[in-house]
Design a protein around this motif. Structure first.
Motif: not given
Length: 568
Positions: A139-146, A243-248, A269-270, A286-288
């Motif tokens: 979703v929007m470039g973010e792999v998501d477990v849930i 990603g489009s929303i965040s970087s990791r 996120t940026y 958000f950040y984690d």
């Protein structure tokens, strides 16, 4: 005299029989980076004797003396075979990978070693590795477990813009979500658009929808057990993504002269950098951070330290500011008593906090739930037909339902704090996996949970113990008028609950590729999510069972037919 002689001969015969059986044990890991492999299959070729590695890569199987071919198998890895002469206890630590492991006379084969999934009584469980999750469209470039587990049978989304998930009709708060054994109370970032689980830091995901093992408890619907990666033990590695929303970014490598490893992974996120371009003054992000390290004291002792910290921030034109997040930590000690007895001692901390500022009203509101958990689990591999799991746990809960105070001195807000609540949940369990015949295998166990709501707190009294009454003319429930109050001192018991939670699962093998399974489990849930809406939000408050709130009890029955198609 004859009776005594018979007893002595029987004991001697059992002793001789026991001496003719030996145990193979060890750990399984990845050859490339040293990561332990969870749920790998270990099978003696041509026999019904097999097992799987536990959450820490440890395995143990017992068989009569003789010559065997041992098969190690794990999804996504090449199978490994090893010819062994079993005339004594053997310890084999094996590395699986693209090439042959470092053993003598090893060949890579494509033979079926996955009959364990037919024979084991475990059912209603979905296991996802990070590799599988990353193959699912993001979703929007973010792999998501849930989002990934919402694609599984029996799992649905809690709704658009809502966090969490529903399993087989259960509510969101009826799912126990564990990250390295620590409780995660809110699994979402950005109000449900992303999960708090960074796929770069995750190794293994298991969703128990039914047939839940006795070692798990505290929720009525399902268990989501997520394990973090240990870190690369073979060399330093730096990975990341934009990603489009965040970087990791993830950093990992060996420590203590290759006796341990570490992993640090973060996301941020940026989006706030680009919102002003479109004339938007709102801020959202958000950040984690995930952290894990481990150290091998010796071949029988290993220490793990892991943690997570995440925070969400939502600022609507400086008039509505919302922040919420999770923090958790776990100190674990693995100890191998013998080739048949494995233990894990964990000291765990979890906290979920929520804050809300409404500047137009001058209101500042804070709440949180915090818990400390001590648990001790043991696994005893008695023989090739019987394995025991048993353990104890204790959790202390501290609830801060809400603290309201004014943002400024001239705000028309009267400071008010809801009573803090405290509770202790204790549990003990024992379960067995028993191969009764060559076709019938059972997993049975019993868990007993004890929940105590504690003071300091003043509890209001109502007529007939009814805090709400039904208004017939209006057709609604209304709050009853209290008739008094009882003050409870520190650690004084307000209300105590106890429940037996039996578990049973059966598997009957029809042939080498199919079986019929059935399971029953009873679950007790002592925590409740209080919500003003039909779907959960970060604003919701957790509350313990007590004088006017009973625990949730659930009994689940399941039956299924299992078949392996086309070479599994």
């Amino acid at each position: 005299m004859k009776r005594t002689l018979v007893i002595i001969l029987s004991i001697w015969a059992c002793s001789i029989q026991a001496q003719n059986k030996f145990t193979i044990s060890g750990t399984l890991s990845d050859k490339v980076d040293g990561e332990i492999l969870i749920g790998a299959t270990i099978q003696l070729k041509g026999t019904d004797i097999g097992t799987v590695s536990n959450e820490y890569g440890f395995y143990s199987l017992t068989a009569p003396a003789g010559n065997y071919t041992l098969i190690y198998s794990y999804l996504g890895y090449s199978d490994i075979t090893q010819d062994i002469q079993l005339d004594k206890d053997i310890k084999l630590n094996v590395e699986l990978g693209e090439d042959a492991a470092q053993l003598n006379e090893v060949v890579v084969i494509a033979e079926d070693a996955s009959r364990v999934n037919i024979e084991t009584p475990q059912m209603s469980v979905n296991k996802l590795s990070t590799e599988v999750i990353k193959q699912i469209p993001a979703v929007m470039g973010e792999v998501d477990v849930i989002k990934s587990i919402q694609l599984l049978p029996g799992v649905t989304s809690a709704g658009e813009g809502a966090s969490g998930f529903n399993v087989r009709g259960g509510a969101e708060d009826q799912n126990l979500i564990l990250l390295d054994e620590a409780i995660i109370y809110n699994s979402s970032h950005l109000f449900g658009f992303f999960s708090v689980f960074n796929a770069d830091a995750i190794k293994d995901v298991k969703l128990y929808k039914g047939g839940i093992p006795a070692r798990f408890g505290g929720r009525a619907s399902s268990i989501l057990d997520i394990r973090q990666r240990d870190g690369n033990r073979k060399g330093f590695n730096l990975t990341g993504g934009i990603g489009s929303i965040s970087s990791r970014l993830t950093v990992e490598g060996p420590t203590f002269k290759d006796k341990g490893s570490f992993l640090v992974s973060g996301r941020a996120t940026y989006a706030n950098l680009f919102l002003p371009i479109f004339g938007i003054t709102d801020k959202v992000g958000f950040y984690d951070i995930n952290f894990k390290t481990n150290y091998n004291i010796d071949e029988n002792n290993r220490i793990f330290i892991s943690g997570y910290y995440g925070q969400d921030n939502f600022d609507l034109a400086n008039t509505f500011v919302n922040t919420y997040g999770n923090i958790s930590g776990n100190l674990r000690w693995n100890h191998v008593f013998s080739d048949k007895l494995f233990s894990n001692l964990s000291l765990i901390y979890s906290k979920y906090n929520y804050a809300l500022d409404i500047t137009s009203f001058g209101l500042d509101w804070d709440s949180d739930i915090e818990n400390y958990n001590l648990k001790y689990d043991l696994v005893y591999y008695i023989n090739e037909k019987l394995k025991f799991d048993f353990g104890v746990s204790g959790i202390q809960y501290d609830f801060n339902p809400g603290f309201v105070r004014p943002l400024t001195e001239d705000a028309a807000i009267i400071p008010n704090k809801l009573d803090n609540k405290r509770a202790i949940e204790m549990a003990a369990y024992v379960s067995a996996e028993h191969k009764i015949t060559s076709r019938l295998t059972a997993q049975y166990g019993l868990r007993y949970s004890d929940f105590r709501r504690l003071g300091t707190q003043s509890i209001q009294e109502y007529a007939n113990d009814m805090p709400v009454i039904y208004h017939k003319e209006l057709g609604i429930y209304e709050r009853a008028e209290p008739i008094g109050a009882t003050d409870f001192g520190k650690n004084e018991e307000i209300k105590t609950f106890g429940n037996f939670e039996p578990r049973l699962a059966l598997s009957y093998k029809l042939d080498n590729s199919s079986s019929v399974k059935a399971s029953y489990n009873r679950m007790a849930q002592y925590l409740h999510l209080i919500s003003n809406t039909s779907s959960a939000t970060p604003l919701d408050v957790w509350a313990p069972s007590g004088k006017y709130i009973d625990p949730q009890l659930a009994s689940q029955y399941a039956i299924g037919y299992f078949k392996n198609f086309r070479n599994n």
